[in-house]
Scaffold this motif. Structure first.
Motif, PDB file in Angstrom:
ATOM      1  N   LEU A   1      41.200 -30.871  48.193  1.00  0.00           N
ATOM      2  CA  LEU A   1      40.517 -32.168  48.615  1.00  0.00           C
ATOM      3  C   LEU A   1      40.858 -32.366  50.081  1.00  0.00           C
ATOM      4  O   LEU A   1      40.080 -32.744  50.843  1.00  0.00           O
ATOM      5  CB  LEU A   1      40.994 -33.353  47.992  1.00  0.00           C
ATOM      6  CG  LEU A   1      40.483 -33.261  46.487  1.00  0.00           C
ATOM      7  CD1 LEU A   1      40.970 -34.753  45.714  1.00  0.00           C
ATOM      8  CD2 LEU A   1      38.868 -33.530  46.683  1.00  0.00           C
TER       9      LEU A   1
ATOM     10  N   GLY B   1      45.134 -37.616  53.411  1.00  0.00           N
ATOM     11  CA  GLY B   1      45.330 -36.416  52.684  1.00  0.00           C
ATOM     12  C   GLY B   1      46.433 -35.629  52.854  1.00  0.00           C
ATOM     13  O   GLY B   1      46.942 -34.987  51.995  1.00  0.00           O
TER      14      GLY B   1
ATOM     15  N   LEU C   1      37.717 -40.572  45.117  1.00  0.00           N
ATOM     16  CA  LEU C   1      37.888 -39.507  44.564  1.00  0.00           C
ATOM     17  C   LEU C   1      39.231 -39.241  44.562  1.00  0.00           C
ATOM     18  O   LEU C   1      39.805 -38.522  43.536  1.00  0.00           O
ATOM     19  CB  LEU C   1      37.250 -38.293  45.508  1.00  0.00           C
ATOM     20  CG  LEU C   1      35.745 -38.449  45.693  1.00  0.00           C
ATOM     21  CD1 LEU C   1      35.292 -37.720  46.714  1.00  0.00           C
ATOM     22  CD2 LEU C   1      35.191 -38.253  44.355  1.00  0.00           C
ATOM     23  N   ILE C   2      40.258 -39.534  45.385  1.00  0.00           N
ATOM     24  CA  ILE C   2      41.745 -39.159  45.197  1.00  0.00           C
ATOM     25  C   ILE C   2      42.097 -39.861  44.326  1.00  0.00           C
ATOM     26  O   ILE C   2      43.080 -39.378  43.274  1.00  0.00           O
ATOM     27  CB  ILE C   2      42.280 -39.607  46.577  1.00  0.00           C
ATOM     28  CG1 ILE C   2      42.024 -38.736  47.736  1.00  0.00           C
ATOM     29  CG2 ILE C   2      44.128 -39.296  46.551  1.00  0.00           C
ATOM     30  CD1 ILE C   2      42.650 -38.935  49.205  1.00  0.00           C
TER      31      ILE C   2
END
Length: 410
Positions: free
Chosen positions: A94, A125, A71-72
């Motif tokens: 996120l 993150g 996703l990142i």
């Protein structure tokens, strides 16, 4: 008779539970406790299969990691199409999803592997948020201070949530900052030695401060202290490593002050035997610095008496450190320290033997000399370990040996 329904049930590893049940049965058969008391003890413990790794846990952790990284990656590949503020908002969003989601799952007693995977993504993150914010503010992304901010954020997450994986991320990134920041402007071998020794002092002090509070974190700090101490003496023994002197900077003074404060706090909180750990790390820092300053030349083709003496002193210091770590690993029931000391001793002795003996003896004789050195050092370390174990078996356990609060291993 005690009402067992009100007693808290503690999860323990299956092997430990099997040992406990065997011991309780033995105590009951010898009349040390009554059968009713034995039943009460058995009902207080249950097998916790989550305490050991399993294929399912590994797959959950890997799956969560791959999904989160994917996703990142998808967002990062399309960041150029967004404005700086929008990029920062997406990355921060996120990160908040992973951060809040991980703690929400932990509060609902979800699978430890799933919680650990989400918390790991939140810790990673944190770095993404820091670097994205730096990019938006036109700050160079390669500056070490950004890694330091990332490390601080991950450590804060780990301590507030008592989460082990964010704590590990903070340790790894913090180590990167510890060495990169003081050496950003100028580098020297002696500075590396000082930083390694100071890291050992800092970690040893923090390990003592965490004892009986966050034992999982304490073990990690203690492992780090042992590794940094072994590396400090290893690097210090490299010929002419300290020829350039120490490159002093404000950040080097800061990290040395941090190490000193950690050791001082440990001495104040635990002035007894546990204080020997930070004191021993300080001794390693001093010994490594002196060895690095002892220059005998870097020409391995011309080995003289000074080189022999330097190698002998280096090996003696390393053997002493290895014995101390084996003893510490035995006393603290920390086997990784003992194994790390033995592996480090083998690697170090091999390095020193080739550096000193290889120019003089070659072929089969070199292996004979190496074998003799290994037998001698191995005998000393093993004998010290056996004597320590025998001494511990003949004495009663001290109150300091009891453990209390455990950190969250997720």
């Amino acid at each position: 008779m005690t009402d067992t329904s009100t007693l808290p049930i503690r999860p323990v590893p299956p092997r430990q539970l099997a040992w406990l049940r065997t011991e309780v049965s033995d105590w009951a058969s010898q009349g040390l406790i009554s059968p009713e008391q034995a039943d009460v003890i058995r009902t207080r413990y249950r097998s916790d299969h989550h305490t050991r790794s399993s294929i399912g846990r590994v797959l959950l952790l890997l799956g969560g990691g791959f999904v989160g990284i994917g996703l990142i990656w998808l967002v990062a590949a399309n960041l150029d199409q967004l404005a700086p503020v929008a990029r920062f908002g997406v990355v921060t969003g996120l990160w908040l999803v992973f951060l809040v989601g991980g703690e929400a799952l932990a509060a609902r007693n979800a699978s430890p592997a799933l919680v650990g995977g989400i918390r790991l993504l939140a810790a990673l993150g944190t770095g993404a948020v820091v670097f994205q914010a730096a990019q938006s503010l036109q700050v160079p992304a390669f500056e070490p201070r950004l890694v330091g901010v990332w490390a601080a954020g991950a450590l804060l997450h780990g301590y507030l949530a008592r989460a082990y994986l964010p704590f590990v991320v903070g340790i790894v990134t913090g180590l990167g900052w510890w060495f990169a920041q003081p050496m950003w402007d100028a580098q020297s071998g002696l500075t590396v030695v000082v930083l390694l020794g100071a890291a050992a002092v800092l970690a040893a002090g923090l390990a003592v401060l965490h004892d009986r509070r966050l034992d999982t974190f304490a073990r990690t700090w203690r492992t780090l202290a042992g590794g940094m101490a072994l590396l400090a003496l290893f690097v210090a023994a490299v010929p002419d490593i300290g020829g350039g002197g120490v490159e002093w900077s404000t950040w080097l003074v800061v990290v040395l002050a941090m190490a000193g404060l950690s050791a001082a706090a440990a001495l104040v909180v635990h002035p007894g035997q546990r204080a020997l750990e930070p004191l021993g790390a300080i001794v390693v820092l001093g010994a490594a610095t002196l060895l690095a300053l002892w220059s005998t030349g870097a020409d391995t083709s011309d080995v003289d008496a000074a080189d022999w003496l330097h190698a002998a002193v280096s090996i003696g210091a390393y053997v002493a450190l290895a014995v101390a770590l084996v003893a510490l690993g035995t006393v603290r029931e920390h086997p990784s320290l003992s194994w790390m000391a033995m592996v480090g001793l083998v690697v170090f002795t091999t390095f020193q033997s080739f550096a000193v003996f290889a120019p003089i003896v070659t072929g089969a004789w070199l292996f004979v000399v190496l074998g003799t050195v290994f037998l001698g050092t191995g005998f000393l370390v093993d004998r010290a370990r056996r004597e320590l174990v025998q001494a511990l078996d003949t004495t009663t356990d001290s109150p300091d040996s009891t453990d209390t609060t455990e950190g969250d291993v997720r």
